[in-house]
Each structure stands twice: as structure tokens, then as C-alpha cells.
Design a protein around this motif. Structure first.
Motif, mmCIF file in Angstrom:
data_model
loop_
_atom_site.group_PDB
_atom_site.id
_atom_site.type_symbol
_atom_site.label_atom_id
_atom_site.label_comp_id
_atom_site.label_asym_id
_atom_site.label_seq_id
_atom_site.Cartn_x
_atom_site.Cartn_y
_atom_site.Cartn_z
ATOM 1 N N SER A 22 31.095 -2.384 -12.427
ATOM 2 C CA SER A 22 32.106 -2.068 -13.439
ATOM 3 C C SER A 22 33.331 -2.968 -13.288
ATOM 4 O O SER A 22 33.895 -3.441 -14.287
ATOM 5 C CB SER A 22 32.526 -0.595 -13.326
ATOM 6 O OG SER A 22 31.423 0.270 -13.554
ATOM 7 N N VAL A 23 33.744 -3.182 -12.051
ATOM 8 C CA VAL A 23 34.855 -4.106 -11.807
ATOM 9 C C VAL A 23 34.511 -5.499 -12.331
ATOM 10 O O VAL A 23 35.324 -6.157 -12.994
ATOM 11 C CB VAL A 23 35.189 -4.162 -10.305
ATOM 12 C CG1 VAL A 23 36.163 -5.309 -10.004
ATOM 13 C CG2 VAL A 23 35.794 -2.848 -9.850
ATOM 14 N N VAL A 26 34.742 -5.572 -16.195
ATOM 15 C CA VAL A 26 36.123 -5.574 -16.683
ATOM 16 C C VAL A 26 36.776 -6.937 -16.465
ATOM 17 O O VAL A 26 37.423 -7.491 -17.378
ATOM 18 C CB VAL A 26 36.938 -4.470 -15.985
ATOM 19 C CG1 VAL A 26 38.431 -4.613 -16.295
ATOM 20 C CG2 VAL A 26 36.449 -3.094 -16.409
ATOM 21 N N LEU A 27 36.618 -7.485 -15.282
ATOM 22 C CA LEU A 27 37.233 -8.781 -14.992
ATOM 23 C C LEU A 27 36.649 -9.883 -15.871
ATOM 24 O O LEU A 27 37.374 -10.772 -16.344
ATOM 25 C CB LEU A 27 37.064 -9.126 -13.509
ATOM 26 C CG LEU A 27 37.846 -8.254 -12.525
ATOM 27 C CD1 LEU A 27 37.528 -8.651 -11.087
ATOM 28 C CD2 LEU A 27 39.347 -8.361 -12.774
ATOM 29 N N THR A 28 35.345 -9.836 -16.093
ATOM 30 C CA THR A 28 34.714 -10.839 -16.955
ATOM 31 C C THR A 28 35.210 -10.720 -18.385
ATOM 32 O O THR A 28 35.524 -11.727 -19.046
ATOM 33 C CB THR A 28 33.188 -10.689 -16.920
ATOM 34 O OG1 THR A 28 32.717 -10.873 -15.570
ATOM 35 C CG2 THR A 28 32.516 -11.713 -17.829
ATOM 36 N N ALA A 29 35.330 -9.498 -18.869
ATOM 37 C CA ALA A 29 35.775 -9.286 -20.249
ATOM 38 C C ALA A 29 37.195 -9.803 -20.476
ATOM 39 O O ALA A 29 37.525 -10.265 -21.581
ATOM 40 C CB ALA A 29 35.693 -7.802 -20.589
ATOM 41 N N VAL A 91 34.808 -4.569 -3.151
ATOM 42 C CA VAL A 91 34.652 -3.129 -3.393
ATOM 43 C C VAL A 91 33.540 -2.560 -2.512
ATOM 44 O O VAL A 91 33.698 -1.498 -1.888
ATOM 45 C CB VAL A 91 34.343 -2.871 -4.880
ATOM 46 C CG1 VAL A 91 33.927 -1.416 -5.108
ATOM 47 C CG2 VAL A 91 35.561 -3.207 -5.743
ATOM 48 N N VAL A 92 32.431 -3.265 -2.431
ATOM 49 C CA VAL A 92 31.304 -2.803 -1.616
ATOM 50 C C VAL A 92 31.682 -2.769 -0.136
ATOM 51 O O VAL A 92 31.372 -1.803 0.583
ATOM 52 C CB VAL A 92 30.073 -3.712 -1.838
ATOM 53 C CG1 VAL A 92 28.933 -3.298 -0.920
ATOM 54 C CG2 VAL A 92 29.630 -3.660 -3.300
ATOM 55 N N ALA A 116 38.644 -0.466 -6.252
ATOM 56 C CA ALA A 116 38.428 -0.986 -7.604
ATOM 57 C C ALA A 116 39.659 -0.857 -8.485
ATOM 58 O O ALA A 116 39.883 -1.693 -9.370
ATOM 59 C CB ALA A 116 37.246 -0.265 -8.254
ATOM 60 N N VAL A 117 40.458 0.184 -8.278
ATOM 61 C CA VAL A 117 41.629 0.405 -9.142
ATOM 62 C C VAL A 117 42.924 -0.096 -8.513
ATOM 63 O O VAL A 117 43.983 0.003 -9.140
ATOM 64 C CB VAL A 117 41.773 1.892 -9.513
ATOM 65 C CG1 VAL A 117 40.533 2.390 -10.237
ATOM 66 C CG2 VAL A 117 42.073 2.755 -8.281
ATOM 67 N N SER A 118 42.863 -0.619 -7.297
ATOM 68 C CA SER A 118 44.090 -1.087 -6.645
ATOM 69 C C SER A 118 44.598 -2.350 -7.329
ATOM 70 O O SER A 118 43.839 -3.220 -7.748
ATOM 71 C CB SER A 118 43.833 -1.368 -5.161
ATOM 72 O OG SER A 118 42.951 -2.460 -4.994
ATOM 73 N N GLY A 119 45.913 -2.455 -7.429
ATOM 74 C CA GLY A 119 46.502 -3.604 -8.098
ATOM 75 C C GLY A 119 46.201 -4.909 -7.406
ATOM 76 O O GLY A 119 45.981 -5.937 -8.057
#
Length: 496
Positions: A22-23, A26-29, A91-92, A116-119
């Protein structure tokens, strides 16, 4: 000697992989929004001048940039694939670290979500930077170090040596957390892990891998130390003042309870006594970074390890009441939203000024085509007969990188700069005795004195009113160099 320790729980492979994926999605998008960061423009040029070292860094990040663009092309989306992969892998690894501390599947999943949600992870994962790969390397080092402490198996020193050597080919900062961990082990133990020939082997492996860049630095008079000293001198006071606030903001204020819980868990839990050095290493690293005047993010990887450790007590607390689940869930959602807002290009480009006080790097991804177009307009005003002898000289590597990337679209010649490794790629030939078009963030008379009579002919406007470093940059036309370029060049070299 291997010490018997409790086995670790099963790994939550599928959900953790789903979070990492998912990360990546989002980053690719978002990777194609805005544009290159100034550092990425520098890495593109450095990738075309592959070497065992550069003035301000080892070779790994330019090499990865070169590989990524060779396979996928050089638009930002193609360049940033390697950064996206590094973020997903991080993340893993964070979830694996949580598992090493005896965290169950639910806590491992929470650790993956927190990462995954950390800035910090989203910000470094969005673009190619040395910090992007530093974070992954530090997390893997943390995983291997925790496993060494948990098992007492000295063979993990070899794995630590391998990843440390690779990390040293990216950035020397890796020595800071390693020094903090070593000092912590000496203070609170278990010192038995240091009494092993495997440690010597690990040091040898790290040294062999890092040797090419160390030799390059040594044969070039250690320019990276000059760069580091300049950064500390210029920014050291501000870095110290902002250290604690940025530690909280760059990871996320909502994660503060987790890393406090992680510290307390590692320090107080009898069954995790072997992990006390990990807890102690963080404050030791903070003291070290503050003493050196380093940036706040230098200590964030160890803070992320504490977050991983704090996920199990958080899960235990959450499942004592449904209202607590709502509270933690809402906190994670707010973390994701605020992290995305301040680190990812989700706002319209015209609204970026809103986030610049927290994350100035957002603004550094805008305005480069406009800067190049402004320089091109000034260049085209030169008489045609003078252009063969004229030079475009950029004041910093971001400007030079932008002109190198976008300049061919405007039929501009290759730019020159004395900043960082651009000073080695190379100097203008002495035959270039014509006008010099200077690109300066701020006009500096002592600097312009090297180029005869100078007059500002244009001002850069990114067209978005974004208050980044290059807004209002001056384009200055000078009559020519006051000396031969080969004589003048050493005076134009800048390390920071």
C-alpha cells in the motif's frame, strides 16, 4: 557462543506485505506530481559521472539513480522507483524488529502501520535522497543488532558488517547509531557479544566493502569532512534549537506515546533485559548528534525502533476496551493525514507555502523548469557571435542540475558550477573568454568580482509564488572572467 533465548512469534507476513504494498502504491501514484528535488537533479548528473566517491557523499545514491533512470527513464516517476522500493522494505523491516522483541502478530501489524504513516518514512520514500537508503540500512542494522543481542549468536556480526559496509557507501552517518549502540552495550551489557572473533570478522567485511570510497576520500584530502564541518558551522545552532521539536514533528506527534512505551518496555521488562542497550542507545545518540550540531533526523531511525518496541504494550492496552481501539485508530488516521499533508505532494503546487515552515523540501521540488526558461531567455539575448565563448555558471548544484536536465530543451550549453562535485565535472576551458551568465540566489559583489562588470538581466519567478530557495534568484550577465578559468577555478569551489 550462542545464548539460549525465547523464540520469537510467527511473522505476520501477509498483512505486513499488504501494508508495504500500500505504501508503494501511494508513493508511486504521487511520484509524478511537482517535480525533481534539487538533490535529485544533482544525483542525475552525478550518475552520469560515476565514481567511487564525491565531494559530499559516497557513490551509492548516484549509482541507484543511474540504475533506476537507465531502466525506467529519467522523469521523476522513473527515478523514484528505487526510493519507493526502499520505503516499502523499511515497513517490513520495522515489523520484523517488533517481532524480535517478542511482539505478536497484532503488534507486528501495528508496527508496520506506524512506520507506513510516519512522516519521516513517507518524506524520504517520496524522493531519492541519501536519507532514503540510510533509513532502510539503519533499520536492517537495527534488526541484525537486536537479533545478535537476543540470540547471543556472534555470527550476526558478519551480517552487521555486510550491511554496515553497504551503508558506508551511501553515507557515513551510520557510524553514529553504531557508536551509540556499542557504548550502550559497554554500559549495560550484554558485553559477552563483544568477546567474539566474529566481531573482528564483521569489522573486516565492513572495511572491505567501504574501502573504495574511503580510499577515494583519502586521496582527495577528505572533502566530505570539509562539507560536514561547514554544515555544522552554518546550521549547528539552529539544529540544536530545533532538535527536540523536529524529533516529534518529523516522525509524528501521535507516535510519541508509542516510542515512550517502547523505551520503558525495553528498559524495565525482565525478559527483555538483553535489549536494554537499544533503549539506552537512543538518548546517547541524541547527545552525540547535539554535540556535533547534526540534523534532527540523524536520530530518527533509532526512534522508529523504539516505536516498534512500543507496539506490543500499546496493543495490550488497546484490547482492554473498545473505546481505546477507536482512540488509537483515530490517532493513526490523523498521523497518516498529517504526514501525507506535510511530506507528500498532495496539495496544489500553489498552496505549498502552507507546509514550508514544517517541511521546506516540498518547495524544493518546484520552479526548476521556470528557472531554466529564465536563464534561456537571458542567454538568447547575447549576440550570436559571443555565445561560442560564453559560459553559464550556476551558484549551486540544484541550479546546475536543473540547467543540465532542462537546458537541452532550450538549446542551452552545459552549465558549470563550483559547488560540491560540480567543480570536478569539469572547469570551463580557458578558451571561453566571453560573457558569463551567473545564476545567483543572492547577488554577492565579492563573488561577482571574479567576472568583471556585472549587471542583473533577469529575476527567477516560479510563477506559483512559492517561497522556496530559488524564488527571486538573480540572473546576472558579466563581461567575462577576470583571469583564465584554470587560474580562477580554485577560488570558485564551494563545499557548502
Amino acid at each position: 557462543m550462542t545464548v539460549s533465548r525465547p523464540s520469537v512469534p510467527a511473522f505476520a507476513t501477509v498483512p505486513v506485505a499488504a501494508i508495504a504494498l500500500s505504501v508503494g502504491i501511494v508513493l508511486t501514484a504521487l511520484s509524478g506530481r511537482y517535480g525533481y528535488h534539487r538533490d535529485e537533479l544533482y544525483f542525475l548528473v552525478a550518475g552520469d559521472h560515476l565514481a567511487w566517491g564525491y565531494v559530499d557523499q559516497p557513490p551509492l545514491t548516484p549509482l541507484l539513480a543511474r540504475i533506476s533512470t537507465a531502466i525506467l527513464g529519467d522523469p521523476p516517476m522513473g527515478l523514484r522507483v528505487v526510493a519507493t522500493i526502499a520505503a516499502a522494505l523499511t515497513v517490513v523491516v520495522v515489523a520484523l524488529i517488533a517481532r524480535e522483541f517478542g511482539s505478536d502478530r497484532r503488534a507486528q501489524i501495528l508496527a508496520a502501520v506506524c512506520a507506513a504513516v510516519s512522516g519521516f518514512l513517507l518524506g524520504t520514500g517520496h524522493m531519492v535522497s541519501t536519507a532514503t537508503f540510510d533509513l532502510l540500512a539503519w533499520m536492517v542494522i537495527g534488526l541484525f543488532a537486536v537479533r545478535l543481542l537476543r540470540t547471543g549468536d556472534g555470527r550476526w556480526w558478519i551480517a552487521l558488517g555486510l550491511i554496515t559496509g553497504i551503508a558506508l557507501e551511501n553515507k557515513y552517518l551510520v557510524v553514529l547509531p553504531l557508536a551509540a549502540l556499542l557504548a550502550a552495550v559497554l554500559v549495560v551489557g550484554p558485553r559477552s557479544v563483544l568477546r567474539s572473533w566474529w566481531l573482528v570478522g564483521g569489522l573486516a567485511v565492513a572495511g572491505i566493502i567501504a574501502a573504495p570510497n574511503l580510499v577515494w576520500q583519502a586521496t582527495h584530502d577528505w572533502p566530505q569532512l570539509t562539507v560536514a564541518g561547514g554544515i555544522s558551522e552554518d546550521d549547528g545552532t539552529e539544529n540544536r534549537i530545533m532538535f527536540i521539536p523536529l524529533q516529534i514533528l518529523q516522525l509524528s506527534p501521535f507516535l510519541v506515546p508509542l516510542w515512550i512505551a517502547g523505551f520503558l518496555r525495553l528498559w524495565r521488562t525482565p525478559s527483555l533485559r538483553w535489549s536494554r542497550p537499544v533503549a539506552l542507545a537512543y538518548p546517547l545518540l541524541c547527545v552525540l548528534v547535539l554535540a556535533l550540531g547534526g540534523k534532527s533526523y540523524y536520530a530518527l531511525p533509532l526512534l522508529l525502533i523504539l516505536v516498534a518496541a512500543g507496539c506490543q504494550p500499546t496493543i495490550d492496552w488497546v484490547f482492554r476496551g473498545s473505546s481505546r481501539r477507536v482512540l488509537v485508530g483515530a490517532g493513526l488516521v490523523l498521523t497518516a493525514l498529517t504526514s501525507a499533508l506535510f511530506t507528500l505532494p498532495v496539495l496544489p503546487a500553489s498552496a505549498v507555502n502552507f507546509v514550508l515552515p514544517i517541511n521546506a523540501e516540498q518547495g524544493e521540488q518546484l520552479g526548476w523548469p521556470e528557472l531554466t526558461a529564465t536563464v534561456a531567455t537571458a542567454w538568447n539575448q547575447l549576440p550570436a557571435e559571443q555565445r561560442d565563448r560564453a559560459v553559464i555558471f550556476a551558484g549551486n548544484y540544484g541550479q546546475a542540475g536543473a540547467l543540465a536536465r532542462y537546458g537541452p530543451d532550450h538549446d542551452l550549453p552545459a552549465p558549470y558550477s563550483g559547488h560540491m562535485s560540480f567543480a570536478d565535472w569539469p572547469a570551463p576551458p580557458d578558451t571561453q573568454t566571453g560573457p558569463v551568465l551567473l545564476v545567483e540566489q543572492e547577488r554577492t559583489p565579492s563573488y561577482e568580482a571574479h567576472f568583471g562588470r556585472c549587471e542583473q538581466v533577469a529575476t527567477v519567478d516560479n510563477g506559483l509564488d512559492v517561497d522556496n530557495e530559488e524564488q527571486d534568484t538573480a540572473v546576472v550577465l558579466c563581461t567575462g572572467p577576470t583571469e583564465a578559468w584554470s587560474t580562477l577555478w580554485p577560488n570558485l569551489r564551494r563545499y557548502y
